[in-house]
Design a protein around this motif. Structure first.
Motif, short mmCIF file in Angstrom:
data_model
loop_
_atom_site.label_atom_id
_atom_site.label_comp_id
_atom_site.label_asym_id
_atom_site.label_seq_id
_atom_site.Cartn_x
_atom_site.Cartn_y
_atom_site.Cartn_z
N LYS A 1 0.82 -1.21 0.00
CA LYS A 1 0.00 0.00 0.00
C LYS A 1 0.85 1.26 0.00
O LYS A 1 0.43 2.30 -0.51
CB LYS A 1 -0.92 0.00 1.22
CG LYS A 1 -2.06 -1.01 1.17
CD LYS A 1 -2.96 -0.86 2.38
CE LYS A 1 -4.14 -1.83 2.30
NZ LYS A 1 -5.06 -1.69 3.46
N GLU B 1 2.05 4.04 -3.97
CA GLU B 1 1.56 5.41 -4.03
C GLU B 1 2.69 6.39 -4.34
O GLU B 1 3.87 6.08 -4.17
CB GLU B 1 0.90 5.80 -2.70
CG GLU B 1 -0.29 4.93 -2.31
CD GLU B 1 -1.52 5.20 -3.15
OE1 GLU B 1 -1.51 6.19 -3.92
OE2 GLU B 1 -2.50 4.44 -3.03
N TRP C 1 4.12 9.71 -2.97
CA TRP C 1 4.09 10.60 -1.83
C TRP C 1 4.99 11.80 -2.07
O TRP C 1 6.06 11.67 -2.68
CB TRP C 1 4.55 9.86 -0.57
CG TRP C 1 3.86 8.56 -0.32
CD1 TRP C 1 4.37 7.32 -0.54
CD2 TRP C 1 2.54 8.37 0.18
NE1 TRP C 1 3.46 6.36 -0.21
CE2 TRP C 1 2.31 6.97 0.26
CE3 TRP C 1 1.51 9.22 0.60
CZ2 TRP C 1 1.13 6.42 0.71
CZ3 TRP C 1 0.33 8.67 1.05
CH2 TRP C 1 0.14 7.30 1.11
N THR D 1 -3.24 16.38 -0.22
CA THR D 1 -3.32 15.15 -0.99
C THR D 1 -1.98 14.42 -1.01
O THR D 1 -0.99 14.90 -1.56
CB THR D 1 -3.75 15.46 -2.45
OG1 THR D 1 -5.00 16.15 -2.42
CG2 THR D 1 -3.91 14.17 -3.24
N GLN D 2 -1.93 13.28 -0.36
CA GLN D 2 -0.80 12.36 -0.32
C GLN D 2 0.52 13.00 0.13
O GLN D 2 1.56 12.81 -0.49
CB GLN D 2 -0.65 11.66 -1.67
CG GLN D 2 -1.90 10.91 -2.06
CD GLN D 2 -1.69 9.78 -3.04
OE1 GLN D 2 -2.62 9.10 -3.39
NE2 GLN D 2 -0.48 9.54 -3.48
N SER E 1 -5.59 13.60 11.00
CA SER E 1 -5.72 14.07 9.62
C SER E 1 -6.84 15.09 9.56
O SER E 1 -7.93 14.87 10.10
CB SER E 1 -6.02 12.89 8.69
OG SER E 1 -6.23 13.35 7.37
N GLU F 1 -7.81 12.93 3.29
CA GLU F 1 -7.09 12.49 2.10
C GLU F 1 -6.00 11.50 2.49
O GLU F 1 -5.62 11.38 3.65
CB GLU F 1 -6.46 13.70 1.39
CG GLU F 1 -7.47 14.71 0.86
CD GLU F 1 -8.23 14.20 -0.34
OE1 GLU F 1 -7.77 13.21 -0.96
OE2 GLU F 1 -9.27 14.78 -0.67
N LYS F 2 -5.48 10.77 1.49
CA LYS F 2 -4.40 9.84 1.76
C LYS F 2 -3.16 10.59 2.23
O LYS F 2 -2.82 11.66 1.71
CB LYS F 2 -4.06 9.04 0.51
CG LYS F 2 -5.05 7.95 0.17
CD LYS F 2 -4.57 7.14 -1.03
CE LYS F 2 -5.55 6.04 -1.38
NZ LYS F 2 -5.10 5.25 -2.55
N GLN G 1 -7.84 6.57 5.30
CA GLN G 1 -6.97 6.19 4.18
C GLN G 1 -5.49 6.35 4.51
O GLN G 1 -4.65 6.08 3.66
CB GLN G 1 -7.30 7.05 2.95
CG GLN G 1 -8.74 6.95 2.46
CD GLN G 1 -8.93 7.72 1.17
OE1 GLN G 1 -8.46 7.33 0.11
NE2 GLN G 1 -9.60 8.85 1.24
N ASN G 2 -5.19 6.77 5.72
CA ASN G 2 -3.81 7.16 6.04
C ASN G 2 -2.94 6.01 6.50
O ASN G 2 -3.44 5.02 7.05
CB ASN G 2 -3.82 8.23 7.13
CG ASN G 2 -4.29 9.58 6.61
OD1 ASN G 2 -4.90 9.65 5.55
ND2 ASN G 2 -4.05 10.63 7.35
N ASN H 1 -5.64 3.51 8.29
CA ASN H 1 -5.74 2.39 7.34
C ASN H 1 -4.62 1.38 7.51
O ASN H 1 -4.84 0.17 7.43
CB ASN H 1 -5.73 2.95 5.91
CG ASN H 1 -5.86 1.86 4.86
OD1 ASN H 1 -4.88 1.34 4.38
ND2 ASN H 1 -7.09 1.51 4.54
N GLN I 1 -8.54 -2.58 8.07
CA GLN I 1 -7.44 -1.81 8.65
C GLN I 1 -6.36 -2.74 9.22
O GLN I 1 -6.66 -3.82 9.74
CB GLN I 1 -7.97 -0.90 9.76
CG GLN I 1 -8.88 0.20 9.26
CD GLN I 1 -9.47 1.02 10.40
OE1 GLN I 1 -9.32 0.67 11.56
NE2 GLN I 1 -10.14 2.11 10.05
#
Length: 300
Positions: free
Chosen positions: A58, A62, A64, A164-165, A190, A194-195, A223-224, A250, A279
């Motif tokens: 995960k 992504e 970042w 965002t990310q 958060s 957002e992620k 989502q984090n 997450n 999770q």
């Protein structure tokens, strides 16, 4: 002829290459060791014993980025009801003095880390995320209770993810001098759902006959992802408590490495975690009894 594509690791490091570490000037030898390790290390896999049950797919899939933010964020949602505390606010891994408390009581110092702080090379090179943090730490702050001083209020550190990310990599140093007492609460939250990925290190030293209490409250977005390393050295006759509360997030990984450096120490590691649906929450603790006649207790 096909053009070779960069690996996920190379893509990430390429995005961070222009961001020097906040620790580099204070700890140049460790920064160099971490940079060398980072060239060899890759995202951990389940083939490694220490990551056998922690998949990093995960995180590696992504993109970042480090995102300093001057957003005017309301803190009311993240304050603890009834708690009168000194607030130190970070956004995306950067300390925000404009959102933080300005009155600091006597006996408590807050500032940049000192070069004489004792740190350990093996802890900054143990895996990819440790080395990544050392090489690209976003910001660092030290909180110290002076000799024989008991802080009037607890210190509440808020690590807020926003945007965002973002990739935030904050570093917090905690220290109690001889006979001092310090209570610190660290909240991971958060602001927008957002992620985000937070790769944090909390590093500390409890001096002789001191009391150091550290409470972690992890309320990351759904989502984090959060990696939190708690690295503490405890000296003779000190009392140390660390309480880790993982309420949401997450993907969460907590690594605690506690060194008991003297006799007469009492150390307490407590944790509670509340995963839902898919999770993932992973807690790893290591307590190193370097001398006899001290005691450690764990309850998770």
């Amino acid at each position: 002829m096909e053009t070779p594509t960069a690996s996920k690791k190379d893509q990430l490091l390429g995005q961070l290459s222009a961001r020097p570490s906040a620790l580099r000037e204070t700890f140049p030898e460790l920064a160099m060791a971490a940079r060398e390790a980072l060239t060899e290390l890759d995202f951990p896999t389940t083939r490694q014993e220490n990551w056998k049950y922690t998949r990093t797919t995960k995180l590696s899939s992504e993109e970042w980025t480090i995102q300093p933010s001057q957003a005017n964020i309301s803190l009311s949602e993240w304050r603890i009801p009834g708690l009168d505390a000194i607030e130190l606010v970070w956004v995306n891994g950067f300390f925000r003095a404009d959102l933080s408390s300005t009155e600091i009581p006597a006996g408590l110092s807050i500032g940049k880390p000192e070069p004489l702080t004792i740190r350990h090379k093996e802890e900054v090179t143990m895996d990819f995320f440790s080395a990544l943090h050392e090489v690209h730490c976003t910001d660092a702050l030290a909180i110290r209770a002076e000799k024989s001083k008991k802080t009037e209020k607890p210190v509440h550190v808020l690590f807020i993810q926003h945007g965002t990310q973002p990739l935030s990599q904050p570093h917090l140093f905690l220290e109690t001098a001889e006979l001092a007492e310090l209570d610190v609460i660290v909240s991971f939250v958060s602001s927008d759902g957002e992620k985000a990925l937070c790769n944090a290190v909390i590093e500390g030293n409890a001096g002789t006959s001191s009391k150091l209490n550290c409470t972690l409250i992890e309320r990351e977005g759904e989502q984090n992802a959060l990696i939190c390393r708690s690295l503490f050295s405890i000296e003779r006759d000190a009392v140390f408590h660390i309480h880790t509360h993982t309420i949401s997030g997450n993907w969460v990984r907590n690594d605690l490495h506690i060194r008991l450096n003297g006799t007469g120490i009492n150390a307490f590691l407590n944790g509670i975690y509340l995963p839902r649906e898919s999770q993932h929450i992973d807690n790893h603790t290591l307590v190193d009894h370097l001398l006899p006649h001290c005691e450690s207790n764990e309850l998770y």
